[in-house]
Design an enzyme around this catalytic site. Structure first.
Site, PDB file in Angstrom:
ATOM      1  N   THR A   1       1.543  37.725  51.187  1.00  0.00           N
ATOM      2  CA  THR A   1       2.267  38.550  52.158  1.00  0.00           C
ATOM      3  C   THR A   1       2.092  40.050  51.892  1.00  0.00           C
ATOM      4  O   THR A   1       1.823  40.462  50.752  1.00  0.00           O
ATOM      5  CB  THR A   1       3.767  38.183  52.083  1.00  0.00           C
ATOM      6  N   ASP A   2       2.353  40.856  52.923  1.00  0.00           N
ATOM      7  CA  ASP A   2       2.353  42.320  52.755  1.00  0.00           C
ATOM      8  C   ASP A   2       3.572  42.791  51.958  1.00  0.00           C
ATOM      9  O   ASP A   2       3.595  43.921  51.463  1.00  0.00           O
ATOM     10  CB  ASP A   2       2.302  43.024  54.119  1.00  0.00           C
ATOM     11  N   GLU A   3       4.594  41.925  51.852  1.00  0.00           N
ATOM     12  CA  GLU A   3       5.847  42.355  51.204  1.00  0.00           C
ATOM     13  C   GLU A   3       5.676  42.652  49.716  1.00  0.00           C
ATOM     14  O   GLU A   3       6.551  43.268  49.106  1.00  0.00           O
ATOM     15  CB  GLU A   3       6.936  41.283  51.372  1.00  0.00           C
TER      16      GLU A   3
ATOM     17  N   TYR B   1      12.248  37.177  47.167  1.00  0.00           N
ATOM     18  CA  TYR B   1      11.095  36.502  47.789  1.00  0.00           C
ATOM     19  C   TYR B   1       9.799  37.235  47.443  1.00  0.00           C
ATOM     20  O   TYR B   1       8.830  36.628  46.962  1.00  0.00           O
ATOM     21  CB  TYR B   1      11.281  36.421  49.307  1.00  0.00           C
TER      22      TYR B   1
ATOM     23  N   LYS C   1       6.504  36.028  45.315  1.00  0.00           N
ATOM     24  CA  LYS C   1       5.146  35.990  45.872  1.00  0.00           C
ATOM     25  C   LYS C   1       4.217  36.882  45.037  1.00  0.00           C
ATOM     26  O   LYS C   1       3.059  36.531  44.806  1.00  0.00           O
ATOM     27  CB  LYS C   1       5.141  36.448  47.333  1.00  0.00           C
TER      28      LYS C   1
HETATM   29  P1  NAD Z   1       7.476  28.005  56.093  1.00  0.00           P
HETATM   30  O1  NAD Z   1       8.741  28.242  55.335  1.00  0.00           O
HETATM   31  O2  NAD Z   1       7.542  27.824  57.574  1.00  0.00           O
HETATM   32  O3  NAD Z   1       6.736  26.717  55.511  1.00  0.00           O
HETATM   33  C1  NAD Z   1       6.622  26.473  54.136  1.00  0.00           C
HETATM   34  C2  NAD Z   1       6.158  25.027  53.954  1.00  0.00           C
HETATM   35  O4  NAD Z   1       6.027  24.780  52.544  1.00  0.00           O
HETATM   36  C3  NAD Z   1       7.161  23.986  54.493  1.00  0.00           C
HETATM   37  O5  NAD Z   1       6.472  22.979  55.209  1.00  0.00           O
HETATM   38  C4  NAD Z   1       7.791  23.417  53.232  1.00  0.00           C
HETATM   39  O6  NAD Z   1       8.219  22.079  53.376  1.00  0.00           O
HETATM   40  C5  NAD Z   1       6.647  23.538  52.239  1.00  0.00           C
HETATM   41  N1  NAD Z   1       7.110  23.590  50.847  1.00  0.00           N
HETATM   42  C6  NAD Z   1       8.109  24.378  50.344  1.00  0.00           C
HETATM   43  N2  NAD Z   1       8.249  24.138  49.025  1.00  0.00           N
HETATM   44  C7  NAD Z   1       7.317  23.209  48.681  1.00  0.00           C
HETATM   45  C8  NAD Z   1       6.956  22.578  47.463  1.00  0.00           C
HETATM   46  N3  NAD Z   1       7.611  22.851  46.324  1.00  0.00           N
HETATM   47  N4  NAD Z   1       5.934  21.697  47.472  1.00  0.00           N
HETATM   48  C9  NAD Z   1       5.284  21.397  48.634  1.00  0.00           C
HETATM   49  N5  NAD Z   1       5.595  21.956  49.807  1.00  0.00           N
HETATM   50  C10 NAD Z   1       6.591  22.865  49.847  1.00  0.00           C
HETATM   51  O7  NAD Z   1       6.533  29.211  55.702  1.00  0.00           O
HETATM   52  P2  NAD Z   1       5.411  29.956  56.575  1.00  0.00           P
HETATM   53  O8  NAD Z   1       6.058  31.024  57.343  1.00  0.00           O
HETATM   54  O9  NAD Z   1       4.590  28.948  57.246  1.00  0.00           O
HETATM   55  O10 NAD Z   1       4.584  30.650  55.402  1.00  0.00           O
HETATM   56  C11 NAD Z   1       3.466  29.996  54.816  1.00  0.00           C
HETATM   57  C12 NAD Z   1       2.899  30.892  53.736  1.00  0.00           C
HETATM   58  O11 NAD Z   1       2.510  32.130  54.319  1.00  0.00           O
HETATM   59  C13 NAD Z   1       3.894  31.238  52.640  1.00  0.00           C
HETATM   60  O12 NAD Z   1       3.204  31.244  51.415  1.00  0.00           O
HETATM   61  C14 NAD Z   1       4.386  32.634  53.011  1.00  0.00           C
HETATM   62  O13 NAD Z   1       4.768  33.343  51.867  1.00  0.00           O
HETATM   63  C15 NAD Z   1       3.136  33.214  53.640  1.00  0.00           C
HETATM   64  N6  NAD Z   1       3.332  34.271  54.640  1.00  0.00           N
HETATM   65  C16 NAD Z   1       4.191  34.067  55.688  1.00  0.00           C
HETATM   66  C17 NAD Z   1       4.303  35.059  56.657  1.00  0.00           C
HETATM   67  C18 NAD Z   1       5.207  34.901  57.861  1.00  0.00           C
HETATM   68  O14 NAD Z   1       5.370  35.843  58.629  1.00  0.00           O
HETATM   69  N7  NAD Z   1       5.788  33.738  58.095  1.00  0.00           N
HETATM   70  C19 NAD Z   1       3.576  36.242  56.539  1.00  0.00           C
HETATM   71  C20 NAD Z   1       2.735  36.420  55.439  1.00  0.00           C
HETATM   72  C21 NAD Z   1       2.614  35.412  54.503  1.00  0.00           C
HETATM   73  O1  DAU Z   2       5.933  40.628  56.173  1.00  0.00           O
HETATM   74  C1  DAU Z   2       5.588  39.278  55.975  1.00  0.00           C
HETATM   75  C2  DAU Z   2       6.848  38.484  55.784  1.00  0.00           C
HETATM   76  O2  DAU Z   2       7.441  38.396  57.077  1.00  0.00           O
HETATM   77  C3  DAU Z   2       6.610  37.090  55.227  1.00  0.00           C
HETATM   78  O3  DAU Z   2       6.075  37.198  53.934  1.00  0.00           O
HETATM   79  C4  DAU Z   2       7.936  36.305  55.175  1.00  0.00           C
HETATM   80  O4  DAU Z   2       7.685  34.984  54.749  1.00  0.00           O
HETATM   81  C5  DAU Z   2       8.529  36.290  56.563  1.00  0.00           C
HETATM   82  O5  DAU Z   2       9.791  35.670  56.525  1.00  0.00           O
HETATM   83  C6  DAU Z   2       8.658  37.705  57.116  1.00  0.00           C
HETATM   84  O6  DAU Z   2       9.675  38.441  56.397  1.00  0.00           O
HETATM   85  P1  DAU Z   2      10.670  39.447  57.142  1.00  0.00           P
HETATM   86  O7  DAU Z   2      11.875  39.601  56.320  1.00  0.00           O
HETATM   87  O8  DAU Z   2       9.959  40.671  57.574  1.00  0.00           O
HETATM   88  O9  DAU Z   2      10.954  38.553  58.462  1.00  0.00           O
HETATM   89  P2  DAU Z   2      12.301  38.217  59.251  1.00  0.00           P
HETATM   90  O10 DAU Z   2      11.884  37.498  60.496  1.00  0.00           O
HETATM   91  O11 DAU Z   2      13.319  37.575  58.396  1.00  0.00           O
HETATM   92  O12 DAU Z   2      12.828  39.661  59.648  1.00  0.00           O
HETATM   93  C7  DAU Z   2      12.022  40.553  60.402  1.00  0.00           C
HETATM   94  C8  DAU Z   2      12.787  41.861  60.534  1.00  0.00           C
HETATM   95  O13 DAU Z   2      13.933  41.630  61.376  1.00  0.00           O
HETATM   96  C9  DAU Z   2      13.335  42.377  59.220  1.00  0.00           C
HETATM   97  O14 DAU Z   2      13.297  43.798  59.227  1.00  0.00           O
HETATM   98  C10 DAU Z   2      14.776  41.890  59.200  1.00  0.00           C
HETATM   99  C11 DAU Z   2      15.160  41.910  60.667  1.00  0.00           C
HETATM  100  N1  DAU Z   2      16.139  40.898  61.082  1.00  0.00           N
HETATM  101  C12 DAU Z   2      15.925  39.595  60.728  1.00  0.00           C
HETATM  102  C13 DAU Z   2      16.821  38.614  61.075  1.00  0.00           C
HETATM  103  C14 DAU Z   2      16.604  37.172  60.670  1.00  0.00           C
HETATM  104  C15 DAU Z   2      17.237  41.266  61.842  1.00  0.00           C
HETATM  105  O15 DAU Z   2      17.418  42.446  62.188  1.00  0.00           O
HETATM  106  N2  DAU Z   2      18.143  40.289  62.192  1.00  0.00           N
HETATM  107  C16 DAU Z   2      17.992  38.990  61.836  1.00  0.00           C
HETATM  108  O16 DAU Z   2      18.875  38.152  62.168  1.00  0.00           O
END
Ligand code: NAD
Ligand code: DAU
Length: 359
Positions: A139-141, A165, A169
């Site tokens: 992630t960018d975080e 988180y 990561k």
């Molecule tokens: P998600 O939470 O939707 O899915 C995570 C999956 O991992 C689920 O299916 C869960 O059951 C599985 N899982 C969790 N713990 C496990 C374990 N111990 N063993 C096996 N499986 C397990 O997450 P996502 O949004 O699909 O993110 C996927 C990846 O991408 C993550 O590594 C996250 O950090 C990264 N990522 C997400 C975003 C985003 O915006 N969602 C952005 C950048 C990077």
């Molecule tokens: O940047 C990549 C990341 O993006 C991934 O690594 C994470 O897995 C993914 O969850 C996401 O993290 P964020 O914290 O940026 O996403 P989230 O959707 O939780 O929140 C997006 C923005 O919106 C953040 O600034 C928080 C804000 N927010 C979120 C929620 C859930 C609100 O203002 N209200 C809300 O109820």
């Protein structure tokens, strides 16, 4: 074949759909099926001969070792993680267990398997040590927070994670980097910005807003709503991962982003306006009336932005969707899949919403 962890989650399942539709290569998917993992996301493939699913934990090294030795994949794509920042703030134990310890266990199982592979390819379906890849999805975080005038994060920006988180990561990225540097494991790391699209669990901003808007509930905006995220349609992310897997250089990281930096308030306004057009409120008025400012997230990062010139230059990747086209597709998908939403917004989901946003 390719071995995918976390394939029943949001991005993992979108990758599975892309791969099953566009490749002829079989997939082996390992997923623990936590609250975020949903087999319904993959149900259309369950009888397909190229699709194999195993429920299991990445911490179960014996299981992973067995699966690797038995299925002999040419690559492992590591999506599995605990992924929601607010949940990590409420309790970080699962994040350390899966994102840090789980990645370590997975790396060790993969290293043992990779060590046993031949140096040269013995036949068309046999992987070799030089051609094997371990791709870690991150992630960018991990870079922390930017001020409005800072340049975007590049692959050489120092890590500075600010929440549990992103710290977990970051730790997993460091492990992957070290397993390449010390043991020579052919690793790739991708760091991506905020994804949105089909199958996203409605705890994350965009699907939460859609779900609450349609249910006539408040649209909660943390703090002043001026935090900036860079939004990327999930299929663009998955295509980037496929490119990195194919031609990325082992030991390298690649940034993936949508080049769509938006303040959260703009995201919610855009979504409300689109909903007003595509699915007007039965009671009249705009969905904007449901916007509610709530307490800020502790340690809330102000801005993320990604410099993606490396993946553009080296791998010729560019996002195909802009925020308008991606949001329309996303909204259309949620409107057509209200049954999917109702299945996952029962029981445990309601508990989380009550705990986090109050009764
Ligand atoms: P998600 O939470 O939707 O899915 C995570 C999956 O991992 C689920 O299916 C869960 O059951 C599985 N899982 C969790 N713990 C496990 C374990 N111990 N063993 C096996 N499986 C397990 O997450 P996502 O949004 O699909 O993110 C996927 C990846 O991408 C993550 O590594 C996250 O950090 C990264 N990522 C997400 C975003 C985003 O915006 N969602 C952005 C950048 C990077
Ligand atoms: O940047 C990549 C990341 O993006 C991934 O690594 C994470 O897995 C993914 O969850 C996401 O993290 P964020 O914290 O940026 O996403 P989230 O959707 O939780 O929140 C997006 C923005 O919106 C953040 O600034 C928080 C804000 N927010 C979120 C929620 C859930 C609100 O203002 N209200 C809300 O109820």
């Amino acid at each position: 074949m390719i071995f995918i962890t976390g394939g029943a989650g949001f991005i993992g399942s979108n990758f599975v759909h892309l791969w099953m539709n566009e490749s002829t290569e079989p997939l082996l998917i390992l997923d623990k099926l936590t609250y975020a993992g949903n087999l319904e996301n993959l149900s259309e493939w369950r009888h397909h001969p190229r699709y194999h699913f195993v429920q299991g934990d990445i911490n179960d090294r014996a299981l992973i070792q067995h699966l690797l030795n038995h299925h002999t994949p040419r690559a492992v794509l590591h999506f599995a993680a605990e992924s929601h920042v607010d949940r990590s703030i409420a309790g970080a134990a699962d994040f350390i267990q899966t994102n840090v310890t789980g990645t370590f266990q997975l790396l060790e199982a993969v290293r043992a398997y990779w060590n046993g592979l031949p140096e040269t390819v013995p036949g068309p379906d046999h992987p070799s040590r030089p051609h094997f890849r371990f791709l870690h999805v991150s992630t960018d975080e991990v870079y922390g927070s930017l001020s409005p005038s800072d340049p975007p994060f590049s692959e050489t920006t120092p890590y500075a994670p600010n929440n549990p988180y992103s710290a977990s990561k970051s730790a997993s990225d460091h492990l992957v980097r070290a397993w390449h540097h010390t043991y020579g494991l052919p690793t790739l790391i991708t760091n991506c910005s905020n994804n949105y699209g089909p199958y996203q669990f409605p705890e994350k901003l965009i699907p939460l807003l859609i779900h609450n808007a349609l249910a006539g509930k408040p649209l909660p905006i943390y703090g002043d709503g001026q935090q900036i995220r860079d939004w990327l349609f999930v299929t663009d992310h998955c295509r980037a991962i496929a490119k990195v897997l194919k031609a990325g250089r082992p030991g390298e990281s690649y940034h993936i982003g949508g080049a769509h930096e938006l303040p959260n308030l703009t995201v919610v306004h855009t979504l409300c306006d689109l909903l007003d057009t595509l699915h007007p409120r039965k009671t009249g008025g705009s969905y904007r009336e449901q916007i509610t400012f709530v307490a800020d997230r502790p340690g809330h990062d102000r801005r993320y932005a990604m410099d993606t010139r490396k993946i553009q230059r080296e791998l010729d990747w560019h996002p195909l969707e802009n925020f308008d086209s991606g949001l329309r597709k996303t909204l259309a998908w949620y409107l057509q899949h209200q049954e999917w939403v109702s299945h996952i917004t029962s029981g445990a989901y309601r508990e989380w919403i009550k705990q986090h946003y109050g009764p």
